[in-house]
Design a protein around this motif. Structure first.
Motif, PDB file in Angstrom:
ATOM      1  N   UNK A  87      50.501 -82.463 -31.031  1.00 32.81           N
ATOM      2  CA  UNK A  87      49.885 -81.447 -30.162  1.00 32.81           C
ATOM      3  C   UNK A  87      49.776 -80.107 -30.876  1.00 32.81           C
ATOM      4  N   UNK A  88      50.707 -79.811 -31.776  1.00 36.83           N
ATOM      5  CA  UNK A  88      50.707 -78.523 -32.475  1.00 36.83           C
ATOM      6  C   UNK A  88      49.484 -78.332 -33.361  1.00 36.83           C
ATOM      7  N   UNK A  89      48.776 -79.419 -33.696  1.00 35.11           N
ATOM      8  CA  UNK A  89      47.579 -79.328 -34.534  1.00 35.11           C
ATOM      9  C   UNK A  89      46.290 -79.282 -33.719  1.00 35.11           C
ATOM     10  N   UNK A  90      46.427 -79.204 -32.390  1.00 31.57           N
ATOM     11  CA  UNK A  90      45.272 -79.211 -31.485  1.00 31.57           C
ATOM     12  C   UNK A  90      45.204 -77.872 -30.763  1.00 31.57           C
ATOM     13  N   UNK A  91      44.079 -77.192 -30.870  1.00 32.72           N
ATOM     14  CA  UNK A  91      43.873 -75.911 -30.190  1.00 32.72           C
ATOM     15  C   UNK A  91      43.026 -76.124 -28.943  1.00 32.72           C
ATOM     16  N   UNK A  92      43.572 -75.754 -27.795  1.00 36.69           N
ATOM     17  CA  UNK A  92      42.821 -75.788 -26.542  1.00 36.69           C
ATOM     18  C   UNK A  92      42.064 -74.475 -26.388  1.00 36.69           C
ATOM     19  N   UNK A  93      40.748 -74.550 -26.262  1.00 38.41           N
ATOM     20  CA  UNK A  93      39.937 -73.354 -26.012  1.00 38.41           C
ATOM     21  C   UNK A  93      40.021 -73.023 -24.527  1.00 38.41           C
ATOM     22  N   UNK A  94      40.688 -71.916 -24.221  1.00 38.71           N
ATOM     23  CA  UNK A  94      41.051 -71.574 -22.844  1.00 38.71           C
ATOM     24  C   UNK A  94      40.678 -70.119 -22.576  1.00 38.71           C
ATOM     25  N   UNK A  95      39.789 -69.869 -21.605  1.00 35.40           N
ATOM     26  CA  UNK A  95      39.414 -68.475 -21.306  1.00 35.40           C
ATOM     27  C   UNK A  95      40.597 -67.598 -20.918  1.00 35.40           C
ATOM     28  N   UNK A  96      41.697 -68.203 -20.483  1.00 35.64           N
ATOM     29  CA  UNK A  96      42.869 -67.434 -20.056  1.00 35.64           C
ATOM     30  C   UNK A  96      43.911 -67.276 -21.165  1.00 35.64           C
ATOM     31  N   UNK A  97      43.590 -67.709 -22.370  1.00 33.00           N
ATOM     32  CA  UNK A  97      44.526 -67.573 -23.487  1.00 33.00           C
ATOM     33  C   UNK A  97      44.740 -66.099 -23.835  1.00 33.00           C
ATOM     34  N   UNK A  98      45.901 -65.804 -24.410  1.00 32.43           N
ATOM     35  CA  UNK A  98      46.220 -64.431 -24.792  1.00 32.43           C
ATOM     36  C   UNK A  98      45.558 -64.018 -26.104  1.00 32.43           C
ATOM     37  N   UNK A  99      45.292 -64.983 -26.989  1.00 31.71           N
ATOM     38  CA  UNK A  99      44.772 -64.672 -28.329  1.00 31.71           C
ATOM     39  C   UNK A  99      43.361 -65.214 -28.485  1.00 31.71           C
ATOM     40  N   UNK A 100      42.502 -64.449 -29.168  1.00 30.73           N
ATOM     41  CA  UNK A 100      41.162 -64.938 -29.442  1.00 30.73           C
ATOM     42  C   UNK A 100      41.165 -65.816 -30.680  1.00 30.73           C
ATOM     43  N   UNK A 101      40.155 -66.656 -30.791  1.00 26.32           N
ATOM     44  CA  UNK A 101      40.024 -67.542 -31.948  1.00 26.32           C
ATOM     45  C   UNK A 101      39.664 -66.723 -33.179  1.00 26.32           C
ATOM     46  N   UNK A 102      40.342 -67.000 -34.287  1.00 31.03           N
ATOM     47  CA  UNK A 102      40.127 -66.308 -35.557  1.00 31.03           C
ATOM     48  C   UNK A 102      39.787 -67.327 -36.642  1.00 31.03           C
ATOM     49  N   UNK A 103      39.038 -66.908 -37.690  1.00 27.68           N
ATOM     50  CA  UNK A 103      38.761 -67.833 -38.798  1.00 27.68           C
ATOM     51  C   UNK A 103      40.017 -68.460 -39.399  1.00 27.68           C
ATOM     52  N   UNK A 104      41.125 -67.707 -39.417  1.00 26.09           N
ATOM     53  CA  UNK A 104      42.371 -68.215 -39.986  1.00 26.09           C
ATOM     54  C   UNK A 104      42.941 -69.387 -39.194  1.00 26.09           C
ATOM     55  N   UNK A 105      42.521 -69.546 -37.937  1.00 26.36           N
ATOM     56  CA  UNK A 105      43.009 -70.664 -37.129  1.00 26.36           C
ATOM     57  C   UNK A 105      42.552 -72.008 -37.684  1.00 26.36           C
ATOM     58  N   UNK A 106      41.530 -71.991 -38.529  1.00 28.13           N
ATOM     59  CA  UNK A 106      41.098 -73.221 -39.166  1.00 28.13           C
ATOM     60  C   UNK A 106      42.129 -73.793 -40.125  1.00 28.13           C
ATOM     61  N   UNK A 107      43.083 -72.976 -40.540  1.00 28.45           N
ATOM     62  CA  UNK A 107      44.171 -73.471 -41.388  1.00 28.45           C
ATOM     63  C   UNK A 107      45.325 -74.027 -40.558  1.00 28.45           C
ATOM     64  N   UNK A 108      45.428 -73.564 -39.316  1.00 25.71           N
ATOM     65  CA  UNK A 108      46.538 -73.994 -38.448  1.00 25.71           C
ATOM     66  C   UNK A 108      46.209 -75.250 -37.654  1.00 25.71           C
ATOM     67  N   UNK A 109      44.933 -75.386 -37.251  1.00 26.45           N
ATOM     68  CA  UNK A 109      44.541 -76.480 -36.365  1.00 26.45           C
ATOM     69  C   UNK A 109      43.505 -77.375 -37.034  1.00 26.45           C
ATOM     70  N   UNK A 110      43.581 -78.669 -36.716  1.00 27.38           N
ATOM     71  CA  UNK A 110      42.591 -79.643 -37.183  1.00 27.38           C
ATOM     72  C   UNK A 110      41.661 -80.094 -36.069  1.00 27.38           C
ATOM     73  N   UNK A 111      42.146 -80.038 -34.838  1.00 32.83           N
ATOM     74  CA  UNK A 111      41.384 -80.484 -33.666  1.00 32.83           C
ATOM     75  C   UNK A 111      41.215 -79.309 -32.713  1.00 32.83           C
TER      76      UNK A 111
END
Length: 204
Positions: A87-111
């Protein structure tokens, strides 16, 4: 190897006669084009009838410019278990999330995971497509405060994590107007990527 985008279908659709609604099939078809040929797009938690129909629809697109795809009756959690993806490699795109998506997230998540519900174009207020996924423990990111269709959200995510374009640098048309005829038009309560064709027609 590209990223994997997962569309978790959030409707009970076993009662549908043979397929998903046409605007949903159109949106799902658009996703495999937006994701690009290096990516995979997985559609999960569909009824068997919808799986069969969508498989046939997407197979017609073919060509080298589209993502590979899979259609499943399994849920996202079952699919992750089968493929040994934490689960730690999966990013849920959530309008209520605290952080916005950043290009660097491509190194943290695969899905990258999106919730999808039946919504006719222009549902206002927007339906919370992510509510049932939010409690499952996925890391989350948001794409900004204005509603997007699910295919646009996938396209924006691809721009950020694959093309390395910061979210704030992506051009949009906010609240686009769709003209039905000389006297009828509707302002849509979401934003679209600037390059998309906004002269869409819908059959209701």
């Amino acid at each position: 190897m590209g990223y994997t985008y997962v569309i978790e279908h959030m409707e009970e659709d076993e009662a549908t006669p043979s397929s998903l609604p046409p605007w949903v099939e159109l949106e799902y078809s658009h996703m495999i084009m937006l994701a690009g040929p290096a990516a995979q797009v997985q559609f999960t938690q569909l009824s068997q009838k919808s799986c069969d129909s969508l498989q046939n629809k997407l197979a017609l697109l073919g060509g080298g410019a589209t993502a590979s795809f899979g259609v499943y009756t399994q849920s996202i959690l079952d699919l992750l278990g089968d493929q040994s993806v934490p689960i730690s490699k999966v990013c849920l795109l959530d309008p209520k999330a605290d952080r916005k998506l950043e290009p660097e997230d491509g190194r943290e998540f695969d899905w990258f995971l999106f919730g999808a519900r039946y919504s006719r174009p222009g549902d206002d207020p927007p339906r919370d497509r992510t509510s049932q996924l939010r409690h499952l423990g996925f890391p989350t990111r948001h794409l900004g405060p204005v509603q997007m269709t699910t295919d646009t959200a996938l396209g924006v995510t691809k721009r950020v994590i694959d093309d390395k374009t910061p979210l704030d640098d992506i051009p949009y048309v906010e609240f686009p107007t769709i003209q039905f005829n000389a006297r009828e038009s509707v302002e849509m309560p979401f934003k679209e990527l600037l390059h998309e064709d906004l002269n869409k027609s819908f059959d209701f």
